[in-house]
Scaffold this motif. Structure first.
Motif, PDB file in Angstrom:
ATOM      1  N   TYR A   1      90.312 -19.947  42.289  1.00 20.88           N
ATOM      2  CA  TYR A   1      89.972 -20.104  43.705  1.00 20.88           C
ATOM      3  C   TYR A   1      89.687 -18.784  44.428  1.00 20.88           C
ATOM      4  CZ  TYR A   1      91.410 -25.009  43.340  1.00 20.88           C
ATOM      5  OH  TYR A   1      91.521 -26.335  42.992  1.00 20.88           O
TER       6      TYR A   1
ATOM      7  N   TYR B   1      84.720 -23.480  41.666  1.00 15.48           N
ATOM      8  CA  TYR B   1      85.184 -24.864  41.765  1.00 15.48           C
ATOM      9  C   TYR B   1      85.616 -25.354  40.391  1.00 15.48           C
ATOM     10  CZ  TYR B   1      83.942 -25.566  46.625  1.00 15.48           C
ATOM     11  OH  TYR B   1      83.904 -25.484  47.988  1.00 15.48           O
TER      12      TYR B   1
ATOM     13  N   THR C   1      89.886 -32.518  41.249  1.00 15.67           N
ATOM     14  CA  THR C   1      90.379 -31.336  41.953  1.00 15.67           C
ATOM     15  C   THR C   1      89.242 -30.670  42.711  1.00 15.67           C
ATOM     16  OG1 THR C   1      92.002 -31.007  40.186  1.00 15.67           O
ATOM     17  CG2 THR C   1      91.661 -29.182  41.700  1.00 15.67           C
TER      18      THR C   1
ATOM     19  N   ALA D   1      88.619 -32.625  45.797  1.00 14.67           N
ATOM     20  CA  ALA D   1      89.611 -32.263  46.814  1.00 14.67           C
ATOM     21  C   ALA D   1      89.246 -30.941  47.479  1.00 14.67           C
ATOM     22  CB  ALA D   1      90.997 -32.177  46.180  1.00 14.67           C
ATOM     23  N   GLN D   2      88.706 -29.998  46.698  1.00 17.64           N
ATOM     24  CA  GLN D   2      88.243 -28.729  47.273  1.00 17.64           C
ATOM     25  C   GLN D   2      87.128 -28.980  48.289  1.00 17.64           C
ATOM     26  OE1 GLN D   2      87.921 -26.686  43.137  1.00 17.64           O
ATOM     27  NE2 GLN D   2      87.837 -25.037  44.635  1.00 17.64           N
TER      28      GLN D   2
ATOM     29  N   SER E   1      88.540 -30.457  51.427  1.00 18.82           N
ATOM     30  CA  SER E   1      89.281 -29.410  52.133  1.00 18.82           C
ATOM     31  C   SER E   1      88.326 -28.493  52.884  1.00 18.82           C
ATOM     32  CB  SER E   1      90.115 -28.602  51.129  1.00 18.82           C
ATOM     33  OG  SER E   1      90.806 -27.558  51.762  1.00 18.82           O
TER      34      SER E   1
ATOM     35  N   ASN F   1      93.569 -24.156  53.146  1.00 18.06           N
ATOM     36  CA  ASN F   1      93.635 -24.715  51.801  1.00 18.06           C
ATOM     37  C   ASN F   1      94.437 -26.009  51.834  1.00 18.06           C
ATOM     38  OD1 ASN F   1      93.697 -25.195  49.024  1.00 18.06           O
ATOM     39  ND2 ASN F   1      95.479 -23.864  48.714  1.00 18.06           N
TER      40      ASN F   1
ATOM     41  N   THR G   1      93.769 -28.440  49.499  1.00 13.02           N
ATOM     42  CA  THR G   1      93.416 -29.064  48.226  1.00 13.02           C
ATOM     43  C   THR G   1      94.560 -29.881  47.643  1.00 13.02           C
ATOM     44  OG1 THR G   1      91.876 -27.256  47.751  1.00 13.02           O
ATOM     45  CG2 THR G   1      92.564 -28.626  45.906  1.00 13.02           C
TER      46      THR G   1
ATOM     47  N   LEU H   1      94.309 -33.860  47.121  1.00 11.58           N
ATOM     48  CA  LEU H   1      94.349 -34.328  45.740  1.00 11.58           C
ATOM     49  C   LEU H   1      95.438 -35.385  45.554  1.00 11.58           C
ATOM     50  CD1 LEU H   1      93.217 -33.959  42.879  1.00 11.58           C
ATOM     51  CD2 LEU H   1      94.945 -32.194  42.507  1.00 11.58           C
TER      52      LEU H   1
ATOM     53  N   SER I   1     100.672 -31.010  42.909  1.00  9.27           N
ATOM     54  CA  SER I   1     100.059 -30.974  44.243  1.00  9.27           C
ATOM     55  C   SER I   1     100.817 -30.038  45.175  1.00  9.27           C
ATOM     56  CB  SER I   1     100.021 -32.392  44.835  1.00  9.27           C
ATOM     57  OG  SER I   1      99.207 -33.247  44.056  1.00  9.27           O
TER      58      SER I   1
ATOM     59  N   GLN J   1      99.331 -26.746  46.982  1.00  8.94           N
ATOM     60  CA  GLN J   1      99.340 -26.662  48.437  1.00  8.94           C
ATOM     61  C   GLN J   1     100.107 -25.456  48.957  1.00  8.94           C
ATOM     62  OE1 GLN J   1      97.634 -28.782  50.607  1.00  8.94           O
ATOM     63  NE2 GLN J   1      98.160 -27.069  51.951  1.00  8.94           N
TER      64      GLN J   1
END
Length: 289
Positions: free
Chosen positions: A32, A37, A42, A45-46, A49, A62, A64, A68, A99, A103
């Motif tokens: 990241y 990516y 995932t 989710a990026q 976000s 962030n 993600t 997710l 997760s 996070q």
């Protein structure tokens, strides 16, 4: 459950959680920070976000890990219905743990590895090993892992890595529209290396035939009760000492080999075993995921 089985189950949980930790930490510390990516869910989710940060909060955030986790909720229901209770329980714990790491572990402002290609290779190997280790020990980090396992169970020639590649196409189209082509290329390189390593570590499609020569009937219980596999048994005779010998034949997945060896070591350390890897099997062979 005996002490050996308890210890084995604990080690599976430890290995599965370690694999999930490796995946999350490599993303936040190596991938990241380079604005790459990861593909699969995932990567989705990026994307979400990014949209929330820019369009709603108007700042770089962030989310993600949280997004997710939300995406995984319907997939966890699929895991519960189709892939078994034990897999479901372990997967819920792994998804939650993974997760939270995604996070709350800060994404580095400066990447640990500056060179994008080197980061893709090292990051791909580490995350692929992490995901594969989690799958190999009976769990999943959710997302396309669950879909991949479901399809691998239904279609013998399918693999988790292939499912990831299909879903990741959406992510890379997004990257192509929003970023420069270098981001897309490096992200694809990272995904391909990750998928390659996953399919080598999580050997769900590799089947092994086993011939066991033993003078003890307890080997039968080892195969049926410990391994939960079927077997064919017939009686033979040793040519040298002319003593009666039991010959067992069974088929197992490659990552069950060590478990079989441990079991045989307990019941008959002198058993003679012949293994034949990567065979084709037609008929009722239960895939262990």
């Amino acid at each position: 459950m005996d002490t050996f089985s308890k210890t084995e189950n604990i080690m599976k949980w430890v290995k599965a959680l370690f694999g999930a930790s490796l995946y999350a930490l490599v993303l936040n510390l190596i991938i990241y920070p380079l604005h790459l990516y990861s593909g699969n869910l995932t990567g989705i989710a990026q994307m979400v976000s990014d949209f929330i940060g820019e369009l709603v909060l108007h700042k770089d955030v962030n989310l993600t890990g949280s997004i997710l986790y939300v995406i995984n909720i319907p997939l966890l229901f699929l895991a519960y219905k189709k892939l078994g209770k034990k897999f479901f329980v372990l997967t819920v714990c792994i998804v939650t743990f993974q997760s939270m790491l995604l996070q709350f572990v800060p994404v580095l402002k400066e990447p640990l590895i500056d060179d994008p290609l080197t980061a893709c290779v090292i990051g791909g190997i580490l995350t692929g090993y992490g995901v594969g280790l989690t799958l190999r020990n009976g769990g999943s980090g959710g997302g396309t892992d669950i879909l991949g396992l479901y399809f691998a169970k239904k279609y013998p020639e399918f693999s988790v890595g292939k499912v990831q590649n299909l879903i990741s196409a959406v992510v890379f189209l997004y990257c192509l529209v929003r970023y420069n082509i270098e981001i897309v290329i490096y992200s694809i390189i990272y995904l391909l290396i990750t998928s390659f390593v996953i399919d080598r570590v999580h050997t769900q499609n590799i089947k092994t035939s086993v011939l066991i020569f033993s003078k003890k009937k307890e080997v039968r219980d080892c195969i049926l009760n410990d391994m939960k596999r079927g077997a064919t048994c017939w009686k033979g005779e040793g040519c040298y000492n002319q003593t009666e010998t039991f010959i067992y034949m069974t088929i197992i997945s490659k990552y069950e080999i060590q478990k079989l060896r441990d079991c045989l070591h307990r019941v008959d350390p002198s058993a003679f075993v012949i293994l034949n890897d990567d065979i084709n099997v037609d008929g009722n062979f239960i895939k262990r995921l």
